[in-house]
Write an enzyme that holds these catalytic residues in place. Structure first.
Site, short mmCIF file in Angstrom:
data_model
loop_
_atom_site.label_atom_id
_atom_site.label_comp_id
_atom_site.label_asym_id
_atom_site.label_seq_id
_atom_site.Cartn_x
_atom_site.Cartn_y
_atom_site.Cartn_z
N SER A 95 4.02 -2.31 5.24
CA SER A 95 3.04 -1.45 5.64
C SER A 95 2.09 -2.02 6.65
CB SER A 95 2.30 -0.65 4.68
OG SER A 95 1.29 0.36 4.78
N VAL B 127 2.21 0.36 -1.47
CA VAL B 127 2.07 -1.05 -0.69
C VAL B 127 1.00 0.11 0.93
CG1 VAL B 127 3.72 -1.54 1.43
CG2 VAL B 127 4.45 -1.52 -0.66
N GLY C 90 -1.26 -5.63 6.27
CA GLY C 90 -0.14 -5.14 5.93
C GLY C 90 -0.04 -5.59 4.80
N LYS C 91 1.20 -5.19 4.13
CA LYS C 91 1.04 -5.81 3.00
C LYS C 91 2.74 -5.10 2.53
CE LYS C 91 -0.74 -7.24 -1.17
NZ LYS C 91 -1.54 -8.02 -1.28
N GLY C 92 3.68 -5.62 1.79
CA GLY C 92 5.12 -5.66 1.55
C GLY C 92 5.73 -5.39 0.25
#
Ligand code: NAD
Length: 417
Positions: A60, A84, A105-107
């Protein structure tokens, strides 16, 4: 644990709570509650027995107004699209609170990594890096470690990216091993900022962290380093836990020795001279400082009624539900929010990226000194906002500071087209 609270809804509520104190356009606030884009993808890789397996993965990119998207990659069965999204939003406000020039962001991959061999994890990670390649880059989106990922996975992602791009780009990912372009002090950075945040908070409250008793939930990277550095500041660590349960000794113990025990046996359980406690017992121990350092939603509104700590410093992301926040504010428990307290991780990731871009290597002393300056200055900004706007708690103060910064940069860029 409360499994019912959706962390994305928690994030949206936290932003709305802070927005109530800001004179901002509702359209802009709405923009700050939703990600810009989310990649949802399948990774197909070969198991050791030759069969193929397909798993679900996400990235994201929440907001890039202040710089490239930045945030970790998590391997856990609890990874969902909404988790996420929430974690990527928290990264936006975390980077803004400590004023590092990144968006959020993040994953993650929705798996239990203990079910895979190292070669399987490598193939899965490289498959993820291949999917991420078009949307990441040194100036675009820079992943980092999170729960169940570390230097090993970061090195694989860097290598896959550089191979596919036919370039050298160590700044595409942070949290790498030193010989692959990592920074001194990165492994300890999250725990270090938690300890610094605790020190500043106790000073602000008129006490000293050196006199505090401490319980830590979660004994991975963030929790074990925070416990060790809090002990270095003179605090007495009396209880710690991991997913296998907790240990307690009212007289305190050496957190580094517990880490040695966990490395040798795989768990903190049965550490010599301690009594077993459940995670719920640990969270409700009569201590001065509680450090939740595991996962989201560790303390909900019900459990918050039983918490006996005076101060909670959040090492994990989102360990308190909004319901818990309300109860704890009413009970005058000081909560030091995740987006400030654990920001040491992303701050030293930023230092790593700066060193990568400059092809230069800082000493550990320089890293720690710059980190301490950023965390202490950010704390001053937070308590100033708390007093100036007469805010209900430090979490709202952190969001007010962060959202103001994101909005300023958005407005300076202008609404286009
Ligand atoms: P980690 O995988 O190293 O450690 C997680 C720990 O939590 C493990 O000891 C695990 O056993 C424990 N745990 C899991 N479920 C638990 C439960 N129900 N009760 C008690 N313990 C439990 O992960 P980490 O990197 O230390 O991350 C922990 C938290 O800190 C996460 O919320 C993460 O997002 C946050 N964080 C990490 C960093 C970083 O740089 N590593 C930076 C910022 C925030």
């Amino acid at each position: 644990m409360s499994g019912e609270t959706n962390p994305f809804e928690s994030l949206q509520e936290q932003v709305a709570d802070a927005a109530a104190y800001l004179d901002a356009d509702p359209g802009v606030i709405r923009r700050l509650q939703e990600p810009e884009r989310v990649l949802e993808t399948n990774l197909t890789f070969e198991r050791d027995d030759g069969s193929l397996e397909t798993v679900r993965a996400y990235r994201s990119q929440f907001n890039g107004d202040r710089g490239p998207y930045k945030g970790g990659i998590r391997y856990h069965p609890g990874v969902t699209r909404d988790e996420v999204k929430a974690l990527s939003g928290w990264m936006v406000y975390k980077c803004a609170v400590v004023d590092v020039p990144y968006g959020g962001g993040k994953g993650g991959i929705s798996i239990d990594p203990t079910e895979y061999s190292e070669p399987e994890l490598e193939r899965m990670t490289r498959a993820f890096a291949k999917e991420l390649r078009p949307i990441i880059g040194e100036d675009i989106d820079i992943p980092a470690p999170d729960v169940n990922t570390g230097q090993r996975e970061m090195n694989w992602i860097k290598d896959t990216y550089e191979t596919l791009e036919n370039t050298t780009a160590p700044g595409v990912i942070t949290g790498k091993a030193l010989d692959s372009g990592g920074s001194e002090g990165r492994v300890e950075a999250t725990g270090r900022s938690v300890a610094l945040a605790a020190r500043e908070t106790f000073d602000w409250l008129g006490g000293s962290v050196a006199d505090a008793t401490v319980a830590v939930q979660g004994y991975g990277n963030a929790g074990s380093v925070a416990a060790s550095l809090l002990a270095d500041l003179g605090a007495t660590v009396v209880a710690v836990s991991d997913s296998g349960g907790g240990v307690h000794d009212p007289d305190g113990f050496d957190p580094r020795d517990v880490k040695r025990h966990k490395t040798e046996t795989g768990a903190v359980a049965d550490y010599e001279g301690t009594e077993a406690v459940t995670n719920e017992e640990l969270l409700t121990l009569d201590v001065d400082l509680l450090v939740p350092a595991a996962l989201e939603n560790a303390i909900d509104g019900d459990l918050a009624n039983d918490v006996r700590a005076d101060v909670i410093v959040e090492a994990a992301n989102g360990p308190l539900t909004p319901g818990a926040d309300d109860v704890l504010a009413e009970r005058d428990v000081t909560v030091v929010p995740d987006i400030f307290a654990n920001a040491g991780g992303v701050t030293v990731s930023y230092f790593e990226w700066v060193q990568n871009r400059q092809r230069f290597h800082w000493t550990e002393a320089r890293v720690n000194e710059e980190l301490e300056r950023i965390i202490t200055e950010a704390f001053e900004g937070l308590v100033d906002a708390y007093a100036e706007h007469d805010l209900p708690n430090l979490r709202t103060a952190a969001y007010v500071v962060a959202i103001e910064r994101v909005i300023r940069s958005y407005e300076q860029g202008g609404t286009w087209p």
